[in-house]
Design an enzyme around this catalytic site. Structure first.
Site, PDB file in Angstrom:
ATOM      1  N   ARG A 114      -8.133   4.835  -5.128  1.00 61.38           N
ATOM      2  CA  ARG A 114      -9.066   4.321  -4.084  1.00 61.38           C
ATOM      3  C   ARG A 114     -10.549   5.068  -4.362  1.00 61.38           C
ATOM      4  O   ARG A 114     -10.801   5.934  -5.196  1.00 61.38           O
ATOM      5  CB  ARG A 114      -8.817   4.987  -2.888  1.00 61.38           C
ATOM      6  CG  ARG A 114      -7.319   4.649  -2.399  1.00 61.38           C
ATOM      7  CD  ARG A 114      -6.718   5.409  -0.986  1.00 61.38           C
ATOM      8  NE  ARG A 114      -5.507   4.713  -0.617  1.00 61.38           N
ATOM      9  CZ  ARG A 114      -4.471   5.267  -0.946  1.00 61.38           C
ATOM     10  NH1 ARG A 114      -4.308   6.265  -1.636  1.00 61.38           N
ATOM     11  NH2 ARG A 114      -3.168   4.769  -0.463  1.00 61.38           N
ATOM     12  N   LYS A 121      -5.024  10.771   2.459  1.00 63.07           N
ATOM     13  CA  LYS A 121      -4.927  10.161   3.897  1.00 63.07           C
ATOM     14  C   LYS A 121      -3.211  10.350   4.224  1.00 63.07           C
ATOM     15  O   LYS A 121      -3.146  10.557   5.301  1.00 63.07           O
ATOM     16  CB  LYS A 121      -5.081   8.784   3.867  1.00 63.07           C
ATOM     17  CG  LYS A 121      -4.632   7.837   2.743  1.00 63.07           C
ATOM     18  CD  LYS A 121      -5.304   6.557   2.798  1.00 63.07           C
ATOM     19  CE  LYS A 121      -5.177   5.705   4.211  1.00 63.07           C
ATOM     20  NZ  LYS A 121      -5.413   4.291   3.932  1.00 63.07           N
ATOM     21  N   HIS A 146     -13.455  -1.459  -3.246  1.00 63.60           N
ATOM     22  CA  HIS A 146     -12.105  -1.401  -3.020  1.00 63.60           C
ATOM     23  C   HIS A 146     -11.422  -2.612  -3.547  1.00 63.60           C
ATOM     24  O   HIS A 146     -10.305  -2.481  -3.795  1.00 63.60           O
ATOM     25  CB  HIS A 146     -11.843  -1.363  -1.389  1.00 63.60           C
ATOM     26  CG  HIS A 146     -10.520  -1.071  -1.031  1.00 63.60           C
ATOM     27  ND1 HIS A 146     -10.081   0.173  -1.113  1.00 63.60           N
ATOM     28  CD2 HIS A 146      -9.580  -1.928  -0.683  1.00 63.60           C
ATOM     29  CE1 HIS A 146      -8.703   0.129  -0.881  1.00 63.60           C
ATOM     30  NE2 HIS A 146      -8.411  -1.259  -0.260  1.00 63.60           N
ATOM     31  N   ARG A 182      -9.468  -2.046  -6.756  1.00 71.29           N
ATOM     32  CA  ARG A 182      -8.159  -1.811  -6.725  1.00 71.29           C
ATOM     33  C   ARG A 182      -7.399  -2.854  -6.563  1.00 71.29           C
ATOM     34  O   ARG A 182      -6.227  -2.885  -7.259  1.00 71.29           O
ATOM     35  CB  ARG A 182      -8.079  -0.845  -5.359  1.00 71.29           C
ATOM     36  CG  ARG A 182      -6.686  -0.286  -4.784  1.00 71.29           C
ATOM     37  CD  ARG A 182      -6.782   0.744  -3.626  1.00 71.29           C
ATOM     38  NE  ARG A 182      -5.663   1.052  -3.164  1.00 71.29           N
ATOM     39  CZ  ARG A 182      -4.890   1.871  -3.390  1.00 71.29           C
ATOM     40  NH1 ARG A 182      -5.099   2.647  -4.491  1.00 71.29           N
ATOM     41  NH2 ARG A 182      -3.613   2.287  -2.686  1.00 71.29           N
ATOM     42  N   HIS A 195       1.265   3.906  -1.937  1.00 69.72           N
ATOM     43  CA  HIS A 195       1.514   3.330  -0.600  1.00 69.72           C
ATOM     44  C   HIS A 195       2.577   4.146   0.177  1.00 69.72           C
ATOM     45  O   HIS A 195       3.486   4.711  -0.517  1.00 69.72           O
ATOM     46  CB  HIS A 195       1.926   1.935  -0.881  1.00 69.72           C
ATOM     47  CG  HIS A 195       0.767   0.918  -0.919  1.00 69.72           C
ATOM     48  ND1 HIS A 195       0.704  -0.270  -1.221  1.00 69.72           N
ATOM     49  CD2 HIS A 195      -0.647   1.467  -0.580  1.00 69.72           C
ATOM     50  CE1 HIS A 195      -0.326  -0.885  -1.277  1.00 69.72           C
ATOM     51  NE2 HIS A 195      -1.173  -0.135  -0.929  1.00 69.72           N
ATOM     52  N   TYR A 199       0.445  -7.678  -1.394  1.00 72.80           N
ATOM     53  CA  TYR A 199       0.363  -8.276  -2.360  1.00 72.80           C
ATOM     54  C   TYR A 199       1.512  -9.088  -2.853  1.00 72.80           C
ATOM     55  O   TYR A 199       1.404  -9.704  -3.934  1.00 72.80           O
ATOM     56  CB  TYR A 199       0.115  -7.376  -3.630  1.00 72.80           C
ATOM     57  CG  TYR A 199      -0.702  -6.515  -3.622  1.00 72.80           C
ATOM     58  CD1 TYR A 199      -2.236  -6.704  -3.694  1.00 72.80           C
ATOM     59  CD2 TYR A 199      -0.833  -4.902  -3.240  1.00 72.80           C
ATOM     60  CE1 TYR A 199      -3.059  -5.907  -3.709  1.00 72.80           C
ATOM     61  CE2 TYR A 199      -1.932  -4.072  -2.940  1.00 72.80           C
ATOM     62  CZ  TYR A 199      -2.857  -4.536  -3.231  1.00 72.80           C
ATOM     63  OH  TYR A 199      -4.059  -3.761  -3.306  1.00 72.80           O
TER      64      TYR A 199
END
Length: 228
Positions: free
Chosen positions: A72, A110, A171, A174, A197, A207
């Site tokens: 990220r 995060k 982004h 990515r 993830h 995806y």
């Protein structure tokens, strides 16, 4: 971008000022909700883009890391040389960068899953080593790229205009990394771990449509195995 910055601000307030909860967690993500509208570059488009940047420069290394690792934006801007394990060709992701009230803030990622170790190709390791040699004496625990997100976005737009590739966001690089991995046949679980993830469902929801249909292969397998 605005929602991301607000979320980072409230996360910081929770940790430092004991804010009870982050109100952004209750708000649905703004922007595109349809995963089929993902924007990304193909490998050919990325090659065209990176060819317009001077090899060995800060910008060159920035976009090489983004494309070949899929990390990220905040993770990139928090990187230091100490995060690279040169002997093992590994990159440790354990922090993220935010600009809050005109201050640089290095915080924990995060989610717990965002803390991860990524295998990097040998050529990328060598590019990092060459860059560090040019900056001999640079403290290993200092930010490798001491810029802000807005500067990164401006540099992206600059080289997009220079090379004529279709414009995307930082982004989206990515997403480009993931699209390339899928094209190479990498399984979703590996991609999930690489991206940090929370679960495989998040990866598939984002995806899954990029994976080619396996229905024909299933039918062929049944045809071969189902009759004696």
């Amino acid at each position: 971008m605005i929602q991301h910055q607000l979320n980072a601000l409230f996360n910081h307030a929770q940790k430092i000022y004991n804010l009870k909860e982050n109100p952004c967690k209750k708000v649905k993500k703004m922007g595109k909700s349809d995963a089929n509208k993902l924007e990304f570059w193909t490998k050919t488009e990325y090659d065209r883009f990176i060819a317009g940047i001077e090899p060995g420069s800060e910008d060159y290394l920035i976009f090489e890391i983004l494309f070949w690792t899929g990390i990220r934006e905040g993770e990139l801007l928090a990187l230091s040389l100490s995060d690279f394990d040169m002997s093992g060709n590994l990159l440790h992701i354990n922090k993220t960068y935010n600009r809050i009230r005109k201050r640089d803030v290095i915080d924990t990622p995060k989610t717990e899953n965002s803390v991860r170790t990524i295998d990097i190709p040998n050529f990328l390791k060598e590019e990092v080593q060459e860059y560090s040699k040019k900056h001999y004496g640079f403290p290993e625990d200092h930010r490798l790229f001491p810029i802000v997100a807005r500067t990164l976005q401006k540099r992206l737009k600059k080289y997009e205009a220079l090379t004529g590739v279709k414009p995307i966001r930082v982004h989206d690089i990515r997403h480009s990394h993931v699209a390339y991995l899928i094209y190479q046949g990498v399984e979703p679980l590996i991609i999930k771990e690489r991206l940090g993830h929370k679960d495989i469902q998040m990866t598939l929801n984002t995806y899954g449509h990029l994976y080619p249909s396996q229905q024909k292969k299933v039918a062929e397998m049944l045809d071969n195995k189902g009759r004696y």
